[in-house]
Enzyme design. Structure first.
Site, short mmCIF file in Angstrom:
data_model
loop_
_atom_site.label_atom_id
_atom_site.label_comp_id
_atom_site.label_asym_id
_atom_site.label_seq_id
_atom_site.Cartn_x
_atom_site.Cartn_y
_atom_site.Cartn_z
N ASP A 60 0.81 -1.21 0.00
CA ASP A 60 0.00 0.00 0.00
C ASP A 60 0.85 1.27 0.00
O ASP A 60 0.51 2.24 -0.67
CB ASP A 60 -0.95 0.00 1.20
CG ASP A 60 -2.08 -1.01 1.05
OD1 ASP A 60 -2.33 -1.47 -0.09
OD2 ASP A 60 -2.72 -1.33 2.07
N GLY A 61 1.96 1.26 0.72
CA GLY A 61 2.85 2.43 0.73
C GLY A 61 3.40 2.73 -0.64
O GLY A 61 3.47 3.89 -1.06
#
Length: 111
Positions: A60-61
């Site tokens: 997700d980052g």
């Protein structure tokens, strides 16, 4: 028949699990793309200015970082989960292969 898209492939190669995912998805991408241009993650300029869409492999980052990076290019993003949660990623390697014709053929599935 639509022209196959040019794909910008962005992957967080510092992650230990990314190479396995790339090995799995690259044949799928090459079968459905005009070109596949590799681009590392980072804050540097985007190469592959003729890209029609970006496939991003990571967690997700990585998705958030690369979405910010690609904003001015207005490229659609195909996120491939390589993290634990995968909240932002619509696909894993298996679902990408299953839906590749729709994703890269001009009629993407709605998720």
């Amino acid at each position: 028949m639509a022209t196959p898209p040019n794909i910008l492939l962005i992957a967080d190669r510092d992650r230990s699990d990314v190479q396995d995912v790339l090995d799995s998805i690259e044949p799928v991408l090459r079968a459905h793309a005009g070109t596949v241009t590799h681009c590392p993650v980072g804050d540097d300029a985007i190469e592959g200015g003729d890209a029609d869409l970006a496939v991003i492999v990571g967690g997700d980052g990585t998705m958030i970082q690369q979405a910010r990076r690609l904003l001015e290019h207005e490229l659609p993003i195909v996120p491939i989960n390589c993290g634990r949660l995968g909240f932002l990623a619509s696909f894993d390697p298996i679902s990408l292969a299953d839906e590749a014709a729709g994703i890269f053929g001009g009629d993407p599935p709605r998720r």
